[in-house]
Every structure is written in C-alpha cells, then in structure tokens.
Design an enzyme around this catalytic site. Structure first.
Site, PDB file in Angstrom:
ATOM      1  N   SER A 291     -10.458  -0.809   3.878  1.00  0.00           N
ATOM      2  CA  SER A 291      -9.648  -1.013   5.093  1.00  0.00           C
ATOM      3  C   SER A 291      -9.178   0.341   5.612  1.00  0.00           C
ATOM      4  O   SER A 291      -8.597   1.121   4.860  1.00  0.00           O
ATOM      5  CB  SER A 291      -8.399  -1.836   4.774  1.00  0.00           C
ATOM      6  OG  SER A 291      -8.739  -3.074   4.238  1.00  0.00           O
TER       7      SER A 291
ATOM      8  N   ARG B   9       0.839  -1.218   0.000  1.00  0.00           N
ATOM      9  CA  ARG B   9       0.000   0.000   0.000  1.00  0.00           C
ATOM     10  C   ARG B   9       0.872   1.265   0.000  1.00  0.00           C
ATOM     11  O   ARG B   9       0.577   2.240   0.709  1.00  0.00           O
ATOM     12  CB  ARG B   9      -0.934   0.047   1.205  1.00  0.00           C
ATOM     13  CG  ARG B   9      -1.950  -1.053   1.292  1.00  0.00           C
ATOM     14  CD  ARG B   9      -3.015  -0.883   0.202  1.00  0.00           C
ATOM     15  NE  ARG B   9      -4.139  -1.743   0.459  1.00  0.00           N
ATOM     16  CZ  ARG B   9      -4.189  -3.043   0.140  1.00  0.00           C
ATOM     17  NH1 ARG B   9      -3.174  -3.616  -0.475  1.00  0.00           N
ATOM     18  NH2 ARG B   9      -5.268  -3.753   0.398  1.00  0.00           N
TER      19      ARG B   9
ATOM     20  N   GLU C 196      -4.331   3.320   6.832  1.00  0.00           N
ATOM     21  CA  GLU C 196      -4.162   3.277   5.378  1.00  0.00           C
ATOM     22  C   GLU C 196      -4.821   4.531   4.791  1.00  0.00           C
ATOM     23  O   GLU C 196      -4.363   5.093   3.799  1.00  0.00           O
ATOM     24  CB  GLU C 196      -4.853   2.003   4.854  1.00  0.00           C
ATOM     25  CG  GLU C 196      -4.608   1.741   3.398  1.00  0.00           C
ATOM     26  CD  GLU C 196      -5.443   0.594   2.854  1.00  0.00           C
ATOM     27  OE1 GLU C 196      -5.392  -0.512   3.400  1.00  0.00           O
ATOM     28  OE2 GLU C 196      -6.134   0.824   1.856  1.00  0.00           O
TER      29      GLU C 196
HETATM   30  N1  EPU Z   1     -10.697 -11.253  10.164  1.00  0.00           N
HETATM   31  C1  EPU Z   1     -11.321 -11.385  11.388  1.00  0.00           C
HETATM   32  N2  EPU Z   1     -12.165 -10.399  11.782  1.00  0.00           N
HETATM   33  C2  EPU Z   1     -12.455  -9.323  11.010  1.00  0.00           C
HETATM   34  C3  EPU Z   1     -11.796  -9.177   9.765  1.00  0.00           C
HETATM   35  C4  EPU Z   1     -10.923 -10.160   9.355  1.00  0.00           C
HETATM   36  O1  EPU Z   1     -11.128 -12.347  12.106  1.00  0.00           O
HETATM   37  O2  EPU Z   1     -13.248  -8.486  11.446  1.00  0.00           O
HETATM   38  C5  EPU Z   1      -9.804 -12.320   9.704  1.00  0.00           C
HETATM   39  C6  EPU Z   1     -10.435 -13.094   8.544  1.00  0.00           C
HETATM   40  O3  EPU Z   1     -11.258 -14.116   8.980  1.00  0.00           O
HETATM   41  C7  EPU Z   1      -9.220 -13.609   7.807  1.00  0.00           C
HETATM   42  C8  EPU Z   1      -8.187 -12.524   8.031  1.00  0.00           C
HETATM   43  O4  EPU Z   1      -8.634 -11.765   9.148  1.00  0.00           O
HETATM   44  O5  EPU Z   1      -8.748 -14.789   8.406  1.00  0.00           O
HETATM   45  C9  EPU Z   1      -7.992 -11.638   6.821  1.00  0.00           C
HETATM   46  O6  EPU Z   1      -9.239 -11.034   6.471  1.00  0.00           O
HETATM   47  P1  EPU Z   1      -9.584 -10.631   4.949  1.00  0.00           P
HETATM   48  O7  EPU Z   1      -9.388 -11.798   4.039  1.00  0.00           O
HETATM   49  O8  EPU Z   1     -10.926  -9.997   4.956  1.00  0.00           O
HETATM   50  O9  EPU Z   1      -8.463  -9.609   4.538  1.00  0.00           O
HETATM   51  P2  EPU Z   1      -7.782  -8.378   5.309  1.00  0.00           P
HETATM   52  O10 EPU Z   1      -6.380  -8.741   5.591  1.00  0.00           O
HETATM   53  O11 EPU Z   1      -8.617  -7.943   6.454  1.00  0.00           O
HETATM   54  C10 EPU Z   1      -6.837  -7.279   3.147  1.00  0.00           C
HETATM   55  C11 EPU Z   1      -6.845  -5.943   2.472  1.00  0.00           C
HETATM   56  C12 EPU Z   1      -8.177  -5.694   1.783  1.00  0.00           C
HETATM   57  C13 EPU Z   1      -8.391  -6.795   0.751  1.00  0.00           C
HETATM   58  C14 EPU Z   1      -8.370  -8.148   1.494  1.00  0.00           C
HETATM   59  C15 EPU Z   1      -8.462  -9.316   0.550  1.00  0.00           C
HETATM   60  C16 EPU Z   1      -5.341  -4.529   3.761  1.00  0.00           C
HETATM   61  C17 EPU Z   1      -5.223  -3.413   4.722  1.00  0.00           C
HETATM   62  N3  EPU Z   1      -6.585  -4.904   3.459  1.00  0.00           N
HETATM   63  O12 EPU Z   1      -7.823  -7.247   4.180  1.00  0.00           O
HETATM   64  O13 EPU Z   1      -8.079  -4.459   1.097  1.00  0.00           O
HETATM   65  O14 EPU Z   1      -9.628  -6.639   0.078  1.00  0.00           O
HETATM   66  O15 EPU Z   1      -7.115  -8.293   2.204  1.00  0.00           O
HETATM   67  O16 EPU Z   1      -7.264  -9.448  -0.126  1.00  0.00           O
HETATM   68  O17 EPU Z   1      -4.324  -5.037   3.292  1.00  0.00           O
HETATM   69  C18 EPU Z   1      -8.519  -2.112   1.235  1.00  0.00           C
HETATM   70  O18 EPU Z   1      -7.299  -1.944   1.204  1.00  0.00           O
HETATM   71  O19 EPU Z   1      -9.328  -1.152   1.294  1.00  0.00           O
HETATM   72  C19 EPU Z   1      -9.053  -3.481   1.258  1.00  0.00           C
HETATM   73  C20 EPU Z   1     -10.341  -3.735   1.409  1.00  0.00           C
END
Ligand code: EPU
Length: 338
Positions: free
Chosen positions: A235, A163, A331
C-alpha cells in the site's frame, strides 16, 4: 561489512537503481554497537533500512545506510498459554510467520507474506486482515544511534498506532532495532472475520493456523503484485480515518465507500476504492503505474524513476482531495529530493 558507492537496487522493493555513498551491513549486536560508536565509520546523514519494502528513493543517498542483518529465532519463555519468542531484526518476516505456524504458535498468521524484515515490523506496526503486529509485541531491543547504548522498549513505550510507532515519530532514526520479542499464543484464537478471509479458509478445510496462513497467502497473491515482477511497496497510502460527521456527509453522496467502524479513533475508509473512483486504476505516469488489481499499490513497470512514482502519488493525492475532500497520507517514506 561496510560497502562503498553501492547500488541500492537490491535494497528497495521498487527496484530503483540509485546509489549510496556507504552501506553498513551489521550482522550482530556487537558489530552494530562497535559501528555506531565509531564516528569515523558512521558518517551522517544516517538512514536505517530493512528490506526496503516501505521506502521510495528519489535520488542517490549521500550518507550512510544501516542495514541490521541480525539473524536467529529463539524461544525465551513458555507457560501454559503463551510463549515468548525473540527474532533478530534481519529475519525475513514471512519466514518468522512460517516458523510460528509450523510450531503451532498463534498471533501472527494473518500477517503472512508481508514483505520486509522483523526489525521493521514494530517501526511500521504492520497489519493485515484484522491483525496488527503490536498485539503480539512484548518488547523491542534497540541500540541508540548516537552513543551505541542498548535500550529495550516495552510494548507501551513503543506507542503503537495504525502503521505508526514512536520509532516513526519522536524517536525517528534515533534507535536501531536489533531484536523483537513476541508474545504468541500456544492455544491459538483465530481472527478471520475480515473481508473474504473466512470463506477462503473454509475452502481449505478446518480453521487452523496452517489454513489461515494459506488463505491469507492465496488472497494476497490474487490482489498484490509480486515484487519480482513489478517493483512495489505494498500500500502506498494509509487508509484515511475520519470522524462520524465527516463519514456521514461522505456516505450521503457515496453510500458504497468500503469502511470499518470498529477502528478506534474514527472510521477508516478504503483508500484503494477512493483512488479507483478517481479513475486511476491501471493509469501510468512515465514508468510508474497504478496496479490493476489494487489501486492502493503503485508499481514500477520496469523503467520508472523515483520521481515518476512520486509524481504519480502526488497526482493521485490531488484528485482524491478534489473529489472527496480527503487528504491521503503516504505510508511509504520518500528518501531524497522531490
Ligand atoms: N478496494 C477497491 N478498489 C481497489 C482496492 C480496494 O474498491 O482498487 C476496496 C476492496 O474491494 C475492499 C476495500 O477496498 O472493499 C479494502 O480493500 P483491501 O481488503 O484490499 O484492503 P486495503 O484497505 O486496501 C489494507 C492494508 C493492506 C492489507 C489489507 C488487508 C493499509 C494501508 N493497507 O488494504 O496492507 O494487506 O488491508 O488487510 O492499511 C500494506 O500496508 O502494504 C498492505 C498491503
């Protein structure tokens, strides 16, 4: 087109109704060059925005906002395996992804439905489901804000990170992106190992560009709020990256923290999980809240101020620091007083 004393509500996805002294909508390279050379029109401080999907205004903007609305998608070069496609900074990112998928060009399909405009994608190095836009960017065409000269940055010169890019660091607010050149694959190779993506694709049938795009859309629609319903900026925080020793210490106490080992430079932990563990899911401060399906996303329940959302993010940061000893980094960029 130059607009004065204008409401910013349509220019930020949190839907906050602050005002800007001046907003310049620039719809061609020539218009952008002329505008940036005319010091009378271009009153400082300057702020470059795309669709406003990664910013939080906390007050009126007493300067000039630049919105590069340059349209157009064009094939520039093609060989057996690759194609170079350029897209104007004002093209909606999701429209660009749809165009690529419909034409059979691979490399951005996992980035379906990400809000924002093409011009913001190299600045932020958008990423999702194991793909980052940096892996497809050939070069970025920009205009120097201070003198109106045109400069192209190669992929390497953009110094991409998670990012992150040179346009968020050393060259922050110094160059206006007007066009991005993407190197796409005419013979797609798929990346569907992230989370539940593979399962979702298989539900749809064979592994092809259309099904991968649809699977990503389905997952995102389940987990992320529609900005038409709840103002949000995706995010709000980055996922923290820790070294091996820090990770091992945390895993002793919290063995179930979701994490990704393959990330270069350390181990990436899921900030959404950390925030949820601190009890923040669905909590509110004023009109601001934590989204019930993804704790990494802060939402406007309709009447939030920028300060409400900022205060909520500060309270979250403090509790994650207290419980896990980890400092979350935003972010989303805060614009205005705090
Ligand atoms: N999780 C939880 N609780 C929550 C949210 C997530 O336990 O409230 C756990 C999920 O179950 C999973 C892990 O955390 O095991 C990761 O969650 P998720 O796959 O939703 O991805 P993320 O790491 O929370 C990142 C990006 C997103 C992108 C997703 C999918 C960042 C800051 N965010 O989110 O990007 O869509 O991966 O690749 O890197 C954005 O930047 O605006 C964005 C939405």
């Amino acid at each position: 087109m130059i607009l004065r004393n204008i409401s910013l509500k349509p220019y930020n996805t949190f839907g906050l109704d602050y005002k800007a002294n001046c907003l310049a909508e620039l719809s061609s390279e020539e218009e952008a060059v002329d505008f940036l050379r005319d010091k009378k029109l271009c009153r400082e401080p300057l702020l470059i925005i795309g669709e406003g999907s990664n910013i939080l205004f906390t007050g009126d903007y007493k300067g000039t906002i630049i919105y590069a609305k340059i349209e157009g998608i064009k094939v520039d070069e093609q060989n057996d395996q690759h194609i170079i496609v350029s897209a104007g900074s004002g093209v909606k990112w999701n429209h660009f992804v749809e165009w690529c998928v419909n034409n059979g060009y691979g490399g951005v399909e996992n980035l379906s439905l990400i809000p924002g405009l093409v011009g913001a994608t190299p600045v932020q190095n958008i990423g999702a489901y194991g793909m980052e836009v940096k892996d497809t960017i050939e070069k970025v065409r920009t205009i120097n804000i201070s003198n109106g000269s045109v400069r192209e940055f190669s992929n390497e010169e953009c110094r991409f990170g998670y990012r992150d890019s040179i346009f968020k660091k050393d060259l922050k607010s110094k160059y206006l992106v007007i066009k991005v050149f993407f190197k796409l694959n005419t013979i797609p190779s798929f990346k569907i190992e992230y989370g539940s993506l593979k399962k979702e694709v298989e539900k749809l049938g064979e592994i092809n560009l259309r099904n991968v795009r649809q699977a990503v859309i389905n997952i995102r629609r389940c987990k992320l709020p529609d900005t038409e319903v709840f103002g949000n900026a995706g995010s709000f925080f980055k996922n923290p990256v820790v070294n091996k020793t820090e990770a091992e210490n945390l895993f002793l106490k919290y063995p179930y923290i979701p994490h990704y080992f393959s990330f270069p430079g350390g181990i990436k932990l899921a900030a959404g999980w950390l925030i949820e563990q601190c009890g923040w899911k669905e909590k509110r401060i004023g009109g601001a809240g934590v989204y019930d399906k993804q704790a990494l996303v802060l939402i406007n329940h309709g009447n939030a101020t920028g300060k409400d959302i900022y205060d909520l993010s500060e309270a979250i940061k403090q509790s994650v620091l207290r419980k896990f000893g980890l400092e979350l980094e935003r972010e989303v960029e805060i614009i205005g007083p705090i």
